[in-house]
Motif scaffolding. Sequence first.
Motif, short mmCIF file in Angstrom:
data_model
loop_
_atom_site.label_atom_id
_atom_site.label_comp_id
_atom_site.label_asym_id
_atom_site.label_seq_id
_atom_site.Cartn_x
_atom_site.Cartn_y
_atom_site.Cartn_z
N LEU A 60 0.07 14.86 -0.29
CA LEU A 60 0.34 13.43 -0.45
C LEU A 60 1.84 13.17 -0.53
CD1 LEU A 60 -0.39 10.48 -1.10
CD2 LEU A 60 -0.73 11.16 -3.47
N LYS A 61 2.56 13.99 -1.29
CA LYS A 61 4.00 13.81 -1.44
C LYS A 61 4.74 14.01 -0.13
CE LYS A 61 7.73 15.25 -4.58
NZ LYS A 61 7.84 13.96 -5.27
N GLN A 62 4.21 14.91 0.74
CA GLN A 62 4.84 15.18 2.03
C GLN A 62 4.36 14.25 3.14
OE1 GLN A 62 4.15 19.62 2.26
NE2 GLN A 62 6.34 19.58 2.60
N GLY A 63 3.37 13.39 2.83
CA GLY A 63 2.86 12.47 3.85
C GLY A 63 1.87 13.10 4.81
N GLU A 64 1.34 14.29 4.47
CA GLU A 64 0.34 14.96 5.33
C GLU A 64 -1.06 14.57 4.84
OE1 GLU A 64 1.70 19.09 6.71
OE2 GLU A 64 2.64 18.93 4.75
N ALA A 89 -7.07 7.50 -4.84
CA ALA A 89 -6.69 6.09 -4.70
C ALA A 89 -5.33 5.96 -4.01
CB ALA A 89 -6.65 5.42 -6.08
N GLN A 90 -4.38 6.83 -4.37
CA GLN A 90 -3.07 6.79 -3.72
C GLN A 90 -3.17 7.10 -2.23
OE1 GLN A 90 0.15 8.81 -6.11
NE2 GLN A 90 -1.56 9.20 -7.50
N LEU A 91 -4.03 8.07 -1.86
CA LEU A 91 -4.23 8.38 -0.45
C LEU A 91 -4.83 7.20 0.31
CD1 LEU A 91 -5.55 12.05 -0.73
CD2 LEU A 91 -3.54 11.33 0.55
N TYR A 117 0.00 1.56 -10.39
CA TYR A 117 -0.40 1.57 -8.97
C TYR A 117 -1.34 0.40 -8.66
CZ TYR A 117 1.62 6.15 -8.05
OH TYR A 117 2.48 7.19 -7.85
N LYS A 118 -2.25 0.10 -9.59
CA LYS A 118 -3.18 -1.00 -9.36
C LYS A 118 -2.42 -2.32 -9.25
CE LYS A 118 -7.39 -3.22 -11.13
NZ LYS A 118 -8.38 -3.24 -12.23
N GLY A 119 -1.45 -2.50 -10.16
CA GLY A 119 -0.65 -3.72 -10.11
C GLY A 119 0.14 -3.84 -8.81
N ALA A 120 0.67 -2.70 -8.33
CA ALA A 120 1.46 -2.73 -7.09
C ALA A 120 0.59 -3.15 -5.89
CB ALA A 120 2.08 -1.35 -6.84
N ILE A 121 -0.65 -2.64 -5.85
CA ILE A 121 -1.55 -3.03 -4.74
C ILE A 121 -1.90 -4.51 -4.84
CG2 ILE A 121 -3.86 -2.69 -3.77
CD1 ILE A 121 -3.69 0.23 -4.59
N LEU A 122 -2.20 -4.99 -6.04
CA LEU A 122 -2.54 -6.41 -6.21
C LEU A 122 -1.35 -7.30 -5.85
CD1 LEU A 122 -4.52 -6.13 -9.57
CD2 LEU A 122 -5.47 -6.70 -7.33
N GLN A 123 -0.15 -6.86 -6.21
CA GLN A 123 1.04 -7.64 -5.85
C GLN A 123 1.21 -7.70 -4.34
OE1 GLN A 123 5.24 -6.18 -6.51
NE2 GLN A 123 5.22 -7.77 -8.08
N GLU A 124 0.94 -6.59 -3.67
CA GLU A 124 1.04 -6.56 -2.21
C GLU A 124 0.00 -7.46 -1.56
OE1 GLU A 124 1.13 -3.22 1.37
OE2 GLU A 124 1.16 -2.60 -0.73
N GLN A 125 -1.18 -7.62 -2.23
CA GLN A 125 -2.23 -8.51 -1.73
C GLN A 125 -2.00 -9.96 -2.16
OE1 GLN A 125 -5.78 -6.59 -3.31
NE2 GLN A 125 -6.05 -5.38 -1.45
N LYS A 126 -0.84 -10.23 -2.77
CA LYS A 126 -0.46 -11.58 -3.22
C LYS A 126 -1.38 -12.09 -4.34
CE LYS A 126 1.62 -12.78 1.23
NZ LYS A 126 2.95 -12.34 0.77
N LYS A 127 -1.97 -11.17 -5.12
CA LYS A 127 -2.76 -11.52 -6.30
C LYS A 127 -1.88 -11.28 -7.52
CE LYS A 127 -7.05 -10.14 -3.97
NZ LYS A 127 -8.22 -9.21 -4.01
N ASP A 128 -0.86 -12.15 -7.65
CA ASP A 128 0.18 -11.87 -8.63
C ASP A 128 -0.28 -12.03 -10.07
OD1 ASP A 128 2.79 -11.30 -7.12
OD2 ASP A 128 1.98 -13.02 -6.06
N ASP A 129 -1.21 -12.96 -10.34
CA ASP A 129 -1.71 -13.10 -11.71
C ASP A 129 -2.38 -11.81 -12.19
OD1 ASP A 129 -0.92 -15.72 -12.35
OD2 ASP A 129 -2.51 -16.54 -11.10
N ALA A 130 -3.23 -11.26 -11.36
CA ALA A 130 -3.90 -10.01 -11.72
C ALA A 130 -2.90 -8.86 -11.77
CB ALA A 130 -4.99 -9.69 -10.70
N ALA A 131 -1.91 -8.87 -10.88
CA ALA A 131 -0.91 -7.80 -10.88
C ALA A 131 -0.12 -7.79 -12.18
CB ALA A 131 0.04 -7.98 -9.69
N ILE A 132 0.24 -8.97 -12.68
CA ILE A 132 1.01 -9.05 -13.93
C ILE A 132 0.22 -8.43 -15.08
CG2 ILE A 132 1.90 -10.67 -15.65
CD1 ILE A 132 2.68 -12.49 -13.29
#
Length: 736
Positions: free
Chosen positions: A86-90, A122-124, A163-178
Amino acid sequence: MLSLRNFVVVLFTLSCLYSFGQKPKNLETTQEILVDSLLIKGINAINTAEFDKSILKFQEAKQLARKINNQSRVGLSQQLLANVYLKQGEYDKAFPEIHEAIKIHQELQESGKLAEDYLTYAQLLDKTNNKTEALKFLDQSIAIFESSGEKNAKQSLATAHLYKGAILQEQKKDDAAIKEFERALQFFSKLSDSRNNYSIARLKLLIARSHNNLNKLDKSLAEATEAYNLSKEGSFPLIETDALRLLSTISRKMGNPENALKYLEQYIQKAQLYFQEDLASTRNLAARNALMADINPHNYDVSKRVQANKITTVLIIALFTILCLLALSLYKNNNLRAKANELLQAKNAELVIAKENAEKASVVKAQFLSTITHELRTPMYAVTGLTHLLLSENPTEEQKKHLDSLKFSGEYLLSLINNILDLNKLEADKVEVEQATFNLRKRVDDVLFALERSAQEKGNKLHLEYDSEIPDQIIGDPLMISQILINLIGNGNKFTRDGDIFVRIKQLSRNETQTYLHFEVEDTGEGISKKKQKDIFQNFTQGSVQINRKFGGTGLGLSIVKRLLTLQKSKIELESTLGKGSKFFFDIKYGLTQNKKEPEERVYEIDYDALKGRNILVVEDNKINQMITRKILEKNEMKCDVADNGEIAIEKVRFENYDLVLMDIHMPGISGIEATQKIREFNKDLPILALTAVTIDENIDDFYLAGFNDIIPKPYKVEEFFFKIHNALKRKNVIL
């Protein structure tokens, strides 16, 4: 990335069971201990960025665990392998390993390890754009960690919420991300490890971004301010500059362009100090002009309306033309569409296979270039450093002759290494065109002066024809034009003997904002045949094998020239006749500036007197590199102590007073990263700089998280070396 400290705790617990709970009873128990030893060695290799070595150790551990039928250790080995891939992107290699690990830990009902599996999985999924599934497994991981109640689970639980907050922020679900960021913040705040200060500052910045997206500007301003203050206290340059940029955006949205401009100027200043980012970069100028427009709107309203009308007219004409062409195309080609679609599908399938093969080949090539250039840079530090020191110690004329030859050979080899690195960066699209103010005539004179000696050795004469109408100050990329001219003049000198090389620069046209220049480099050398002219700009290409053996070189110079000119929207042209010589020419547009007093290049501001008498600890296992670094420091009247490895360095710092530590990364025993982490446990204020040949462009966060204040890549310029030391001492108030 999932913290590896949890794995160390697991392995340490296993070893304690053998040491204190029972003696080894049979061969199987001894092999279990060997499996744990291999896993610990693999984790240590990750901490020193030796990923290939860590993979080998984890694979050995997995095979041995299977041999003794210890499923728990098989699952742990696969979990660790998945993390490295995962760290190497493989990702194609990571998925099978984590799937097997999940299956084993589910069967054995090892909930703690299963939670770590879910977090990695989940990260993968997130990395492969399957964010919905990633959220599901993050929720399962969080549920298991919360039910376990173990102290060691808090770090991983905090990471999962982040990580969960970062995904929610990317999905523009900022209330849940906070909400997720705030949960992660609660856990990180309770952990005593000072390295979590970086994660806390990062979370504050993420929360501020979500509030900004929701237009909750007061809350966003408060969180961004706190993130900025924490980054200054902890010396986190990336977060500090990002926070200033966000504060500028928030201030502008709140209707305060003066504050927005103030924060933007602070951001530009810090970016230049930490990362040498150009003040005149396109993005920074655009942002500054926009803020100036808010402060003085009357200067911009009329031009904006005119521009908007022009754009509207052009768009209407373009849209009408496109519609007409589209209707005509549909009318003529309707009968051929079915056959074309079938052909396209077949070709697309072939292209997908070809693309996958090309990507694999590109990854292998990039890894090879990265490894070989790193291995070459380490001995080059010794060659260039020793030559510099010997030339400064009044050698005899005969010795100076040999040292000059050694210096020339070292510089040639270093030039070859840099060409390989430049080519790798250009092919990976990691090179950007800078927009700096510089004096073109001075740049050209410097290039000719540097190449004058090599030209004289071959009996060649360099001639410059420079148009006096060219402005003294122009805006463009000074380094790129230097690289282009060095390669073209060097190429002409290589294939010419007892001849002439002409450099001509002429202004074709000029207006108030830009100048259009024509460049020529002509030689009277060997010349190039018509057949070879088509391929001469390809990588590793020369006229023939005989030319390579006769004149040397790698065939990279002209390829780099072509790529650099393409980046500047220009094209290299060639005229050549065998036996008469060659002429390369191209045209480039440069901007003009009204501020004629603006400096051409950044000048290192170093108070050498303030550095005198400062006590420096050099941590380096290579005796030659020790001596070179010591000599450079002592020539500036600085005190220097040496530690051969990380363990000695820790003890010296514990019992002696130093102003600054220069720490190598790769050393026997513990690495420089581990040594720095241990020093930070009892001394958080001592400036520690990484003095290393490691390529750090993509892993700079790892160095700051480990406790380093800055990084000095080898080999380095002496001025940059002392500038970094001076900067670190000044930031920690050791000097004023």
